[in-house]
Design a protein around this motif. Structure first.
Motif: not given
Ligand SMILES: Cc1cc2nc3c(=O)[nH]c(=O)nc-3n(C[C@H](O)[C@H](O)[C@H](O)COP(=O)(O)OP(=O)(O)OC[C@H]3O[C@@H](n4cnc5c(N)ncnc54)[C@H](O)[C@@H]3O)c2cc1C
Lengths: 386, 249
Positions: B53-74
């Motif tokens: 209850g100490k954070a309201t939202e967790v936003v992840v960001v990745s800088i890299g190629t389109a395949q970094s989407q996989d890491t974000l999905r993880n």
């Protein structure tokens, strides 16, 4: 043709691998040595499997299951298959046949089984009816709105931990062009029903910690509301739902073979004799190549069948080929892995001797290798039948 | 409070990396890629803050190629709420990453940025510190414990001499160390949910950052093979060798 796994598939594999390595591997030795799974251990693994959503992953999402398609389920079962069989089975995949539940059966059997509150087992095999399952002698005779069951089932897996059995019994004989044929009906029978007893079965070379039982029915009365599917149509429900268990056997063999191959590869690369790693000898390295080849072939056949199942076209031949290839591949891979390790391969320090012992049952249950070949060749020859 | 967690796609820690034949870098073709393990720890910590209850939202960001989407999905499957992919090809150096993150921070206005202390591919250990400098925010590095207070936090740092606890005002930049937590593995329902969670795609140029590398890699080579040890016959031989051959005593 697209052979690529999706990111979702990869995530399932990774999570399942982590689960198997962290929650199951640490207890393998204990279970292999004692042939028992302590009740507290059973409960704690079950809770974790429920939390992770792996429990009843084969069941539809709207019923509270994992809702996995067959390819995803196959990938999950491959990972689970790496571990000791008894431990991995705590992550239950209730028999798909339960989806034939109707009315009150849904609340009394299907849903509690998916939630992990009840455990099912399934009884077809009898001392005098194995591959020829239709010749079963266990019978259920109608008496008003009840049935009276008499007979014996054996080799019934995990009946010792089950709450009820999905029982197949003969309910009559019908005349067909090929002669008289037994009519089979499927019943849901609770443990503890008067006239129904379970005794510990035989001690098997495979699958420590996972037991088979003998089920005795002596004038056991069950109400007709306990019929799963329709009266006399037991094999229809079986045919509709049980094909998937062959893929399940195949999938678990893949995981086990992969584990054996990893151990053998590392050993071949690091074990030195005559001043060099044994893997530098083609006598050893060619074994690795053949093992990898067999494993890949079995994996492709299994995923192909799973893919067809998802797309509505899996045939008996597809499932039979996957089961046959994967189980026979495991025989070869587990045996060669031990050969590559030499004496150490036989010792219970490593999981190889277990994988080698465990592979043996896979070529027998859920249809022997011969029965799978029969299924495949029957379909080939059928067009020529007069 | 929103937590921003940058994650990087790297060669999986289990892979035995090999140097490319032309010595231009390590082989990444047909190699298993995963989320940088230190970033898994920061994702885990952010999710735990949300669960507490100490954070309201967790936003992840990745800088890299389109395949970094996989890491974000993880990361989404672990439990993050939303993802941003800032597409950039080739190697993006820590300073460029920090500059892009500064742009993301300006848009997202998080109360806390949790980064892995380093990425296991280049082991630079620079991004968090550079981001701290660029934003002017307080920073706590190599953190093994976080205690959130009101407008500030207590962070326990792993330093050479042991543990150091510091108080930093928020918003802050924190780089996490190995012992902060043990990351969870994604549950099946969360894996299924991940693909329905939002993932925005941006470009480095959207943040006005030029990602052209400032460094030139001349050559990447295998570490020298370790020479085999020797077995000495006696203590006096050992002392003799330590003195005259190894010259350590
Ligand atoms: C550990 C274990 C657990 C089991 N769990 C369950 C369970 O939970 N529920 C359940 O219902 N059953 C279970 N089974 C039973 C299993 O499915 C049977 O063992 C299997 O179907 C084979 O039957 P059988 O052992 O009687 O062998 P048989 O059918 O007697 O076969 C003996 C041999 O003859 C061969 N053979 C038979 N018919 C033919 C043919 N037409 N052509 C060529 N060859 C043929 C077979 O391939 C085999 O080599 C289990 C078995 C084991 C070993």
């Amino acid at each position: 043709m697209d052979f690529a796994l999706t990111e979702e598939h990869n995530m399932i594999i990774e999570s399942a691998r982590a689960f198997v390595e962290q929650e199951l591997y640490p207890f393998e030795d204990e279970v292999e040595k004692t042939d028992q799974i302590r009740p507290e251990l059973y409960e704690s693994i079950k809770q974790k499997a429920l939390e992770m959503g792996f429990y009843a992953a084969n069941m539809p999402e709207e019923l509270g299951g994992g809702g996995l398609d067959t390819v995803s389920l196959t990938l999950l079962e491959k990972e689970l298959g790496r571990a000791n069989f008894g431990l991995q089975y705590i992550v239950a995949r209730p028999s798909n046949i339960l989806q034939a539940c109707k009315g009150e059966q849904v609340d009394n059997y299907l849903l509690p089984t998916i939630r992990g509150e009840k455990i099912d087992c399934l009884a077809l095999t009898e001392p005098n009816a194995g591959s020829d399952v239709r010749s079963m002698e266990c019978r259920a005779e109608r008496d008003g709105d009840h049935f009276v069951i008499n007979g014996t089932k054996h080799f019934i897996s995990h009946a010792d931990v089950a709450d009820y059995v999905i029982l197949f019994a003969a309910t009559g004989v019908e005349d067909t062009p090929r002669g008289p044929k037994k009519k089979i009906t499927t019943f849901l029978v609770d443990m503890g029903t008067p006239g129904f007893t379970v005794e510990q079965g035989y001690h098997s070379v495979s699958h420590r910690g996972y037991h088979n039982c003998i089920l005795n029915f002596d004038n056991c009365r069950v109400h007709e509301s306990q019929i799963l599917g329709e009266e006399h149509r037991g094999f229809d429900v079986a045919n509709e739902w049980l094909g998937a268990t062959r893929l399940s056997v195949a999938a678990m063999c893949l995981g086990r073979a992969e584990r054996a191959l990893e151990i053998a590869t590392e050993w071949a690369a690091t074990r030195k004799q005559f001043g060099k790693p044994i893997g530098k000898n083609q006598g050893v390295s060619f074994k690795l190549a053949d093992m990898a080849l067999e494993l890949k072939a079995a994996e492709l056949l299994t995923l192909y069948a799973a893919w067809k199942d998802d797309n509505g076209g899996m045939t008996d031949t597809d499932a039979a080929m996957a089961k046959l290839k994967a189980t026979e591949m495991l025989q070869m891979v587990s045996d060669e892995a031990i050969q590559i390790l030499g004496g150490m391969g036989l010792m219970d320090e490593l999981p190889l001797e277990r994988i080698w012992r465990d592979h043996r049952v896979e070529r027998i249950w859920d249809g022997t290798s011969e029965i799978q070949r029969h299924i495949i060749s029957r379909a080939m020859l059928r067009p020529y039948e007069q | 409070m929103k937590v921003l967690v940058p994650v990087k796609r790297v060669v999986d820690y289990n892979v035995k990396v090999r140097v490319k034949a032309d010595e231009s870098g390590v082989e990444t073709a047909n190699v298993k890629m995963s989320m940088n393990p230190f970033d898994e720890i920061s994702v885990e910590e952010a999710i735990r803050l949300k669960e507490a209850g100490k954070a309201t939202e967790v936003v992840v960001v990745s800088i890299g190629t389109a395949q970094s989407q996989d890491t974000l999905r993880n990361a989404l499957a672990m439990g993050a709420d939303r993802a941003i992919l800032v597409e950039a090809d080739g190697e993006v150096e820590p300073l460029a990453v920090a500059k892009i993150l500064k742009g993301v921070i300006a848009e997202e206005e998080p109360g806390l940025v949790l980064l892995g202390k380093q990425a296991i591919d280049d082991d630079s250990n620079q991004t968090a510190q550079m981001l701290g400098a660029l934003t002017g925010w307080p920073q706590a590095t190599f953190v093994s414990k976080i205690e959130l207070g009101d407008g500030s936090m207590e962070a326990t740092r792993e330093v050479d001499g042991g543990l150091e606890t510091i108080k930093v005002n928020m918003p802050a930049v924190v780089s996490v160390d190995l012992r902060l937590n043990e990351p969870r593995y994604a549950s099946l329902p969360n894996i299924m949910k991940a693909k329905k969670k939002p993932l925005d795609t941006k470009a480095a140029a959207d943040y006005g950052v030029d990602v052209t590398p400032r460094l030139k890699t001349l050559k990447v080579s295998e570490p020298p093979a370790r020479a085999a040890g020797i077995i000495v016959g006696s203590v006096s031989e050992l002392v003799e060798k330590l003195k005259n051959e190894a010259k350590v005593i």
